[in-house]
Design a protein around this motif. Structure first.
Motif, PDB file in Angstrom:
ATOM      1  N   UNK A  18       0.745  -1.185  -0.199  1.00 15.62           N
ATOM      2  CA  UNK A  18      -0.020  -0.054  -0.006  1.00 15.62           C
ATOM      3  C   UNK A  18       0.752   1.131   0.042  1.00 15.62           C
ATOM      4  N   UNK A  19       2.015   1.200   0.333  1.00 20.50           N
ATOM      5  CA  UNK A  19       3.343   2.171   0.416  1.00 20.50           C
ATOM      6  C   UNK A  19       3.919   2.570  -0.932  1.00 20.50           C
ATOM      7  N   UNK A  20       3.395   1.905  -1.961  1.00 21.05           N
ATOM      8  CA  UNK A  20       3.975   1.835  -3.234  1.00 21.05           C
ATOM      9  C   UNK A  20       5.201   0.801  -3.648  1.00 21.05           C
ATOM     10  N   UNK A  21       5.384  -0.119  -2.839  1.00 22.83           N
ATOM     11  CA  UNK A  21       6.157  -1.136  -3.114  1.00 22.83           C
ATOM     12  C   UNK A  21       5.604  -2.211  -3.969  1.00 22.83           C
ATOM     13  N   UNK A  22       6.491  -2.904  -4.949  1.00 26.15           N
ATOM     14  CA  UNK A  22       5.876  -3.837  -5.882  1.00 26.15           C
ATOM     15  C   UNK A  22       6.337  -5.160  -5.548  1.00 26.15           C
ATOM     16  N   UNK A  23       7.349  -5.256  -4.923  1.00 20.08           N
ATOM     17  CA  UNK A  23       7.914  -6.574  -4.411  1.00 20.08           C
ATOM     18  C   UNK A  23       8.940  -6.635  -3.413  1.00 20.08           C
TER      19      UNK A  23
END
Length: 460
Positions: free
Chosen positions: A393-398
């Motif tokens: 939710x904070x913008x991380x993809x992996x």
């Protein structure tokens, strides 16, 4: 059978999972190599690496990410004695040579590896990459680094490590050479393999690159025919302003290491820079470092965490961090309270380290251990999944998952956390077909807005 993107969670989100490791005795969690429940001491043997590859593919991980460093950490106490004594990223073997072997026991798993732009000439390196991409069927990624250890630069023949911005200028020229060789030297129709006429390649489709740059002069053409991806998936991990600009221009995946509370700001900044160079924000995946400690219950995980902290080597952690910061930390008492240190007017990297202190860091030694351990996430499988979803939710993809023990950390994660993430629709149950880039982005070649696409031959 390929996984249907529609089976993923809200917004079609899918977490990218990489096993983060290094071809050495002790990678990030310094001191844990002495334990009986890890295979770190067997790093010179092939079998543990084949086992790790099989485990990661069984868990549907996207890749094994192989870190590397050229040079010794010799800032602490003014020498490399601590690094050598503790096995702290030395001895270390070449990561690239593990990849073909691991590829033979897997079908889909990707392989990202680190190579800095000082250690090999781009004409030679570009052929090595193409060879790996051929042998793995297009499953290779390159983590581009510019080096940061004085000893490494001096061992490679430099009088001293080039200045920070100069290293990035060299990297720009280095990548220009590689892109021209990978993307433009051979046209899409150059390889004919015509057995009736006895013509393998059409000379009209193979061109020299005649590159003349500030650091490299390369005639070409590329000696290898185009591989499945041509250009490998590009990783980058620079955290400075210059590093983030470099990533915005070149990277497809950006590796960040930061406390959870800082991830939103970092992700937004990187995507702003990506847009500024004319790329779509979705063209770049942000991969965060994470150290999962999984227990059947929260209490079990906390007990495991406490056990690891007891085994961690503070001395090796100080040597590691001293090298990263280029500041000798041996003069700071590890038992000194952080509040006392903050009042002594510390400057630069040490101040940044103090400012990043997380709850529970009572002394400088506590802070070093928490920093060395990476972004520990401790709990039951459900709690680990909750923490990962918050970071999503904070913008991380992996995530690059950092091990405490190998392969134990990865086995615990796959057995405990992956089923929870699958139930929530956040990780793949099966692999998509195709190359690593196709699995991550849905395309085999670099996107049209990527800088390197401008070097492609136009078919006439």
């Amino acid at each position: 059978m390929a996984a249907d993107a529609g089976t993923f969670g809200a917004g079609g989100r899918r977490i990218i999972l990489n096993a983060f490791t290094m071809n050495c005795v002790s990678h990030i969690q310094q001191g844990l190599w002495v334990r009986d429940d890890t295979r770190q001491r067997e790093y010179t043997s092939l079998e543990p690496w084949l086992e790790l590859a099989r485990i990661c593919e069984a868990g549907c991980f996207d890749a094994v990410f192989l870190a590397d460093v050229i040079g010794l950490y010799d800032t602490y106490r003014g020498n490399a004695d601590t690094s050598l004594r503790e096995g702290m990223q030395v001895p270390v073997n070449d990561p690239m040579l593990l990849i073909p072997a691991m590829a033979t026991v897997t079908e889909h798993l990707g392989f990202a590896f680190t190579s800095n732009v000082l250690q090999a000439h781009p004409f030679t390196f570009s052929r090595q990459i193409t060879t790996l991409d051929h042998l793995t069927g297009g499953r290779v990624a390159w983590n581009v680094v510019t080096s940061y250890l004085q000893n490494g630069a001096q061992s490679l023949g430099y009088e001293a490590l080039p200045k920070h911005d100069t290293r990035y200028e060299r990297a720009e020229d280095y990548l220009d050479v590689c892109y021209k060789l990978w993307e433009g030297s051979w046209s899409d129709h150059a390889v004919l393999a015509d057995t009736e006429r006895g013509v393998y390649a059409d000379p009209a489709g193979v061109r020299p690159i005649d590159h003349e740059g500030p650091y490299y002069s390369v005639a070409g053409p590329h000696l290898a025919e185009p591989s499945p991806q041509r250009t490998p998936v590009i990783y980058q991990a620079g955290s400075s302003d210059r590093g983030r600009d470099f990533a915005a221009k070149h990277a497809e995946c950006v590796f960040v290491v930061a406390a959870s509370r800082g991830l939103t700001r970092i992700a937004e900044d990187i995507r702003r820079r990506v847009r500024a160079v004319g790329r779509h924000p979705d063209d770049v995946k942000i991969i965060a470092g994470l150290s999962p400690i999984v227990g059947g219950t929260e209490a079990e995980a906390k007990a495991k965490h406490a056990d690891y902290l007891e085994t961690l080597s503070l001395e090796a952690g100080l040597a590691h961090l001293s090298g990263n910061l280029n500041v000798d930390l041996s003069h700071i008492d590890p038992d000194q309270p952080l509040e006392t240190l903050r009042t002594e007017g510390v400057r630069g990297p040490v101040k940044s380290l103090l400012d990043s202190a997380r709850p529970g860091s009572r002394t400088f030694g506590d802070l070093i251990k928490l920093n060395m351990a990476g972004q520990f996430l401790v709990g039951s499988p459900e709690q680990i999944a909750d923490g990962m979803e918050r970071r999503l939710d904070q913008g991380v993809d992996g995530f690059n998952l950092v091990y405490a023990t190998t392969p134990g950390t990865f086995v615990d994660f796959i057995d405990g956390v992956v089923p929870v993430l699958r139930e929530r629709g956040l990780v793949q149950r099966e692999y998509q077909p195709g190359t690593l880039r196709e699995k991550l982005f849905g395309r085999r070649r670099l996107g049209e807005t990527h800088y390197a696409s401008g070097f492609r031959q136009q078919r006439v």
